[in-house]
Structures are given as structure tokens and as C-alpha cells.
Design an enzyme around this catalytic site. Structure first.
Site, mmCIF file in Angstrom:
data_model
loop_
_atom_site.group_PDB
_atom_site.id
_atom_site.type_symbol
_atom_site.label_atom_id
_atom_site.label_comp_id
_atom_site.label_asym_id
_atom_site.label_seq_id
_atom_site.Cartn_x
_atom_site.Cartn_y
_atom_site.Cartn_z
ATOM 1 N N ASP A 32 93.892 38.871 -4.001
ATOM 2 C CA ASP A 32 93.121 39.508 -3.116
ATOM 3 C C ASP A 32 92.210 38.501 -2.471
ATOM 4 O O ASP A 32 91.815 37.474 -2.995
ATOM 5 C CB ASP A 32 91.927 40.532 -3.908
ATOM 6 C CG ASP A 32 91.110 41.015 -2.765
ATOM 7 O OD1 ASP A 32 91.524 42.365 -2.406
ATOM 8 O OD2 ASP A 32 89.990 40.731 -2.554
ATOM 9 N N GLU A 34 88.765 37.559 0.350
ATOM 10 C CA GLU A 34 87.787 37.865 1.134
ATOM 11 C C GLU A 34 87.997 37.014 2.521
ATOM 12 O O GLU A 34 88.084 35.695 2.230
ATOM 13 C CB GLU A 34 86.523 37.714 0.548
ATOM 14 C CG GLU A 34 86.363 38.503 -0.796
ATOM 15 C CD GLU A 34 86.674 40.205 -0.430
ATOM 16 O OE1 GLU A 34 86.334 40.597 0.917
ATOM 17 O OE2 GLU A 34 86.943 40.910 -1.477
ATOM 18 N N HIS A 173 84.382 44.043 -3.355
ATOM 19 C CA HIS A 173 84.806 43.517 -2.351
ATOM 20 C C HIS A 173 84.412 41.898 -2.835
ATOM 21 O O HIS A 173 84.196 41.197 -2.022
ATOM 22 C CB HIS A 173 83.942 43.834 -1.225
ATOM 23 C CG HIS A 173 84.367 44.991 -0.720
ATOM 24 N ND1 HIS A 173 85.509 45.226 0.028
ATOM 25 C CD2 HIS A 173 83.755 46.346 -0.515
ATOM 26 C CE1 HIS A 173 85.627 46.709 0.350
ATOM 27 N NE2 HIS A 173 84.592 47.008 0.211
ATOM 28 N N ASP A 178 88.284 42.696 -7.367
ATOM 29 C CA ASP A 178 89.496 43.431 -6.789
ATOM 30 C C ASP A 178 90.812 43.059 -7.272
ATOM 31 O O ASP A 178 91.696 44.183 -7.317
ATOM 32 C CB ASP A 178 89.344 43.180 -5.222
ATOM 33 C CG ASP A 178 88.135 43.882 -4.692
ATOM 34 O OD1 ASP A 178 87.128 44.221 -5.512
ATOM 35 O OD2 ASP A 178 87.767 43.930 -3.264
#
Length: 595
Positions: A32, A34, A173, A178
Site C-alpha cells: 500500500d 500513500e 490511510h 492498510d
């Protein structure tokens, strides 16, 4: 800071079969990211989170913040909690990406909405000058859309799925949180597809709810299929062949019939009826193609659409009589008549006959004429100059023989004269804007040229008592074939580094004995089989080891006319020009082969 920690968490995962790569033996890296925005164009990665798992056990984790080249927008900070102050001392993407690629090496990447994460990873690889490894990718969103009903979860967002599958980590998030939640979602989805008979990575990647559970259960039919080139035969409960196909890898190809990669409706229906699957391993791909043709012609499986009725092929015959004429026949006889073909349909054969009649004034009446007793009445063709009138004695046998010779040359493959005359008429019709008539004449001309070229190519191979040829194999060594009167009578492979000539000798001794066909114009095999062999013989790298008889192709043959006309004919019809069918020069070296 970059960190790799060990976290041992065990999941229950069944031991699966050995079709493809078992899920229990597959290493997944659930990732994951960001970022500063929603697209790699103008946005950058701010955090990595990844979890490596295999067989239900977590093997390691990867987590780091990344210092972007531009400030983090305020709304992204609100969403993720990552501030500019948090990343000011973090490593740049040029440092982090190589570490992640090493962490993920040899694994399958998994992400929730994988297109988003993979697009950023690929952009970072381009930016830092690292080649993208081409990881297999699995998207948990795509799987969830097919496995999770609306009454189970309001949507397919990660948070909703994490609640449904009881994830031990709540997504918030932040990349590692995540990724951990996605691991739980992945195994929840894998448990569901496992109950539906999906036990391998390949099946999981191609999973679709369109594939019925009964269809997946039948994948057991492919368990015994070898990873080798050959032919496969699907049969029903009575042993009747339903479908015959070929494959370079029988195991890999037949497995696709039990996944979503097979989208043909009739194939899905066929699999539903199939009760057994028979492999026929072949020494070479050419042997597999020939065996497929023969099996389809013999059994006429209802789910095969190609080559089911070779007996429907027809020929154009220039009769052997005092005043020969053209006729369409179903077979070639051992007589003194001249034949051209075969044609795929009576319609195309009749079109070729009409094209020849356009420029060669052969009689078109069907009664048999005697040189001593001609008829007493003539048809309208004599009045318009399209026939010399042998039926009423207006044309001698000698004069008519000259007309017959022109027709015979065209049927034998020397089509230059006929094609020149037909193209002249086409030009006249086009100038008069009689386009429908021109299109009809074009189709007739091409039917004649294609059949003449086909007949000209088949004839020398059909007449040759034996052709032995070889081609280098992909793994070294030689693919060897023996052809007798146009029929593949044997094939073999010599190992890499071995002297191939003893294998040639063995092939000659063990090949099928093939008698010369009754008619010299037809091969001792299905015409399609001989054409397959011809294409192989004309392919790059083929060497003629030995040739009994003659194999020739005239310079002014129909093949040259076809090569010239096919692109033009395609343009006339408004389509893109096709591939010209001009034969390659027969300049193969003949003799011994190097090891």
C-alpha cells in the site's frame, strides 16, 4: 526511516493440488502506498507499507516514509496524517525504491485497487532509472467485486471488506496498517474461491464468477495432461469426440478451458458435456497439426468448426474427349483429364470456371461431341463470338485443340495470359462505371488464380515419392519429417549435439508406407495436410535432406500472379491488402546435416 521487522502470524490455508502454482506455495507481497495526489503525473509517493506472506505465514514487513520533491497538500495531510515535518528527514525515492524491489523480488504483488499503486511504482522506477521487474499483480478489489455480495458489504472499499472479514488491523490511510488489513482481506477472499475449486495462482488470477463451480471442478480432467506439444481430445460420456485441438504445451492449454480465460460460449457448453480428456503427445508441432486435421476429418466433432468436411472439396476438370469442356467434380480420377483445385466450395469452383470462359472460348454445352458426328444446332455463344461452334462443325478439332491448350495452361498454373485479359476487361468495366459487374469479375478471377496456385503447389509434392527435410529445433537438434506423396508419413527429433543422419535413416525405415495416389493431381492425403506440410517446407531454416522425384515451381506460375493480385484485390474490395501467397524459391541445400 526504512525498517524490516518479523511478525509471525499464521493463517489456515489448505494444501492444494499441483495444477499450476499452488496458492500455498506462492509468495505474496501486499503493498500500500500513500501519495501526494491521485495520479503519478504531478504526484509522488510519501509512504511505503508492505507485508510478505506465504502459506498463511507473514515472512516480513517493509515500512518507510519517503521525502517527496514537493510539499504535501493540506487535504492529503488531513486524510493520511502525514505532515511535511514528518517526511523532511525521510529518504528519497531513489533510496527507497531499490530496497522495496529487493524486498518484493520473486513475489506476486497484491494491492487494493492495484492499478493505483502499481502505476506509482512504475513511475518511480522510470524516474530513478530502475527497470520494472514485471511482477505478477493481483487486485483484491477485482476479486471482491465478484465474490462479495451487496447484502454483505455496502461497497468494496478496504474498510468495508476489513470489517466483513474480521481483519485484525483497522485501515486508516497509513501504508503499513492498510497493507496488513489487505492481507486479511486477501486470505478471506482466497478462502471463498478455495471453496469454489480455485487452488492455484493461475486460477486465482483469471478467476471470474462467470465460470460455474461445475466447470471448475472439471479441471481434474487436465491433471494428467503432460507439458509437451501434441493434440488433445475432449470426449463425452460415450467416448465420442466433442472437440479436437492442438497445443505446444498440452497441460497449460487445457487448463484454460476451466478458467475465465475461455470466453467462447460453445466451448463452455462443450466443457459441460465433456467427461474425459485424451492427450496425444507428438514429436513436433507439425505432427500435432496434421494429427488434428486427420482426427477432425475422421470424427467430425460437433464443436470443431474448421476442417470437418474435407470430402466437400471440389475440383475443376478439363474433360478428356474430342472437344473437351470444363466441369466441376467431387473427386479426382486416374484418367487423362486435367484437374485444378481443390476448391473449398462448389460456388468458388463455378466462379473459376466462369472466369476462364470469359477469355477462353471453350464450349459450354454439356453433351458429348464426336469428331465425326457434330451436332446440328448451336447455342447463342457462337453468335456472340464466345465459342467457335464445334457443336455444328464450325470449328475443327485441331483449331479447338489450340483453345483447349490455353485453358489447360491456365489450370496448370500459367495464368499470365488469362489474368492479363481479365484485368483488361475489369478496366473496361470500371471505366464504364459498371462496378457491380467489375466486382463479380474480380471475384471470379481471384477464385481461378487461387485455385491454380494451390493446384500448382500441391502437384509436385503429391507426385514426389519421398521428401525428407529438417529444421533446427528451438532447444537445438533437428526436427525431421518424411513426406510421401504429400502425406506426412513420419516425424522425429534428433537430440542436440548428436549426429542427425542416423535418426534420418531410422525415420526412413520406420515411416508409413504410402502408395502413389490413383490420380497424379491429388496427394495421398487431405489437401489441407499437404498444404500444412508445404508451409513448413517453405518456412525459414528448412533443409532438404533427400528428395525422390522433382519439386519445381515455374517462374511464371500462378503463385506469382496471386502474389501480385491479392493486395490489389483486397484494395478493390475496400479492405487492407492481404499477405501475398508467393512461394519462396526452392533453393534449399540438399544433403547431410550438421550435428
Amino acid at each position: 526511516m526504512t525498517g524490516t521487522t518479523e511478525r509471525v502470524v499464521t493463517y489456515t490455508q489448505e494444501t492444494f493440488g499441483d495444477l499450476g502454482t499452488p496458492l500455498s506455495e506462492t509468495t505474496f507481497v501486499v503493498v500500500d502506498l500513500e501519495t501526494t495526489g491521485g495520479s503519478p503525473a504531478g504526484s509522488q509517493i510519501t509512504e511505503f507499507g508492505a507485508v510478505k506472506v506465504r502459506g498463511g505465514q507473514v515472512l516480513g514487513e517493509f515500512q518507510t516514509l519517503v521525502r517527496p520533491a514537493t510539499p504535501i497538500p493540506a487535504f492529503i495531510t488531513v486524510l493520511t496524517g502525514i505532515t511535511n515535518a514528518m517526511v523532511v528527514q525521510a529518504p528519497a525515492i531513489s533510496t527507497v525504491l531499490p530496497q522495496f524491489l529487493e524486498f518484493a523480488r520473486g513475489s506476486v504483488l497484491v494491492a487494493h485497487n492495484a492499478g493505483f499503486d502499481v502505476s506509482f511504482l512504475k513511475a518511480a522506477a522510470r524516474e530513478t532509472g530502475h527497470p520494472w521487474p514485471g511482477f505478477p499483480v493481483l487486485d483484491t478489489v477485482r476479486l471482491a467485486r465478484q465474490l462479495v455480495r451487496k447484502d454483505e458489504a455496502p461497497n468494496h472499499k478496504l474498510a468495508s471488506l476489513a470489517r466483513l472479514f474480521g481483519a485484525t488491523t483497522t485501515p486508516d490511510h497509513r501504508a503499513l496498517h492498510d497493507a496488513r488489513a489487505t492481507v486479511d482481506v486477501l486470505y478471506g477472499l482466497m478462502e471463498r474461491v478455495g471453496n469454489l475449486g480455485v487452488h492455484t495462482l493461475e486460477e486465482l488470477q483469471s478467476y471470474s464468477s462467470r465460470v460455474s463451480p461445475s466447470q471448475r471442478r472439471k479441471r481434474v480432467l487436465a491433471e494428467a495432461m503432460p507439458s509437451a506439444p501434441g493434440v488433445y481430445v475432449f470426449r463425452d460420456g460415450t467416448g465420442t469426440p466433442l472437440y479436437v485441438g492442438t497445443a505446444t504445451d498440452l497441460r497449460r492449454r487445457t487448463l484454460t478451458y476451466f478458467t475465465a480465460s475461455e470466453t467462447r460460449r460453445r466451448m463452455t457448453e462443450m466443457v459441460g458435456l465433456a467427461e474425459s480428456l485424451t492427450p496425444i503427445v507428438c514429436a513436433t508441432p507439425l505432427e500435432a497439426s496434421v494429427r488434428e486435421l486427420r482426427l477432425i476429418a475422421e470424427h467430425k466433432p460437433r464443436y470443431n468448426r474448421r476442417s470437418r468436411h474435407p470430402e466437400k472439396a471440389v475440383w475443376v476438370r478439363l474433360t478428356d474427349e474430342a472437344f473437351p469442356r470444363l466441369s466441376v467434380v467431387r473427386s479426382v480420377k486416374d484418367d487423362k483429364a486435367q484437374y485444378a483445385g481443390p476448391f473449398g466450395s462448389r460456388r468458388s469452383a463455378e466462379a473459376a470456371v466462369t472466369a476462364l470462359h470469359e477469355v477462353v472460348p471453350l464450349r459450354q454445352c454439356t453433351r458429348r461431341l464426336s469428331a465425326r458426328s457434330p451436332g446440328t444446332s448451336a447455342c447463342v455463344l457462337l453468335e456472340i463470338g464466345r465459342c467457335g461452334g464445334p457443336c455444328v462443325g464450325a470449328q475443327s478439332r485441331e483449331d479447338y485443340a489450340e483453345v483447349v491448350a490455353r485453358a489447360g495452361q491456365a489450370l496448370a498454373g500459367s495464368t499470365t495470359e488469362v489474368v492479363t485479359a481479365l484485368r483488361s476487361r475489369l478496366d473496361d468495366l470500371a471505366e464504364q462505371e459498371r462496378f457491380e459487374e467489375a466486382r463479380t469479375m474480380r471475384d471470379r478471377m481471384m477464385a481461378l488464380v487461387r485455385a491454380a496456385a494451390r493446384s500448382q503447389r500441391l502437384r509436385p509434392v503429391a507426385r514426389a515419392p519421398e521428401i525428407i527435410a529438417a529444421r533446427r529445433g528451438e532447444q537445438g537438434g533437428w526436427e525431421l519429417i518424411c513426406v510421401r506423396h504429400g502425406r506426412l508419413s513420419g516425424t522425429s527429433v534428433s537430440p542436440r549435439g548428436a549426429d542427425p543422419m542416423p535418426y534420418v535413416a531410422a525415420l526412413r525405415e520406420t515411416a508409413e508406407v504410402v502408395s502413389a495416389p490413383d490420380a497424379s493431381a491429388a496427394p495421398a492425403a487431405l489437401p489441407e495436410e499437404t498444404e500444412l506440410i508445404l508451409r513448413w517446407l517453405e518456412s525459414p531454416g528448412v533443409r532438404l535432406v533427400d528428395l525422390s522425384g522433382e519439386w519445381t515451381c515455374p517462374v511464371d506460375g500462378a503463385g506469382a500472379s496471386r502474389a501480385l493480385l491479392e493486395p490489389v484485390a483486397a484494395t478493390w474490395s475496400g479492405a487492407e491488402p492481404g499477405v501475398a501467397g508467393q512461394p519462396r524459391p526452392l533453393d534449399r541445400p540438399v544433403g547431410a546435416l550438421p550435428a
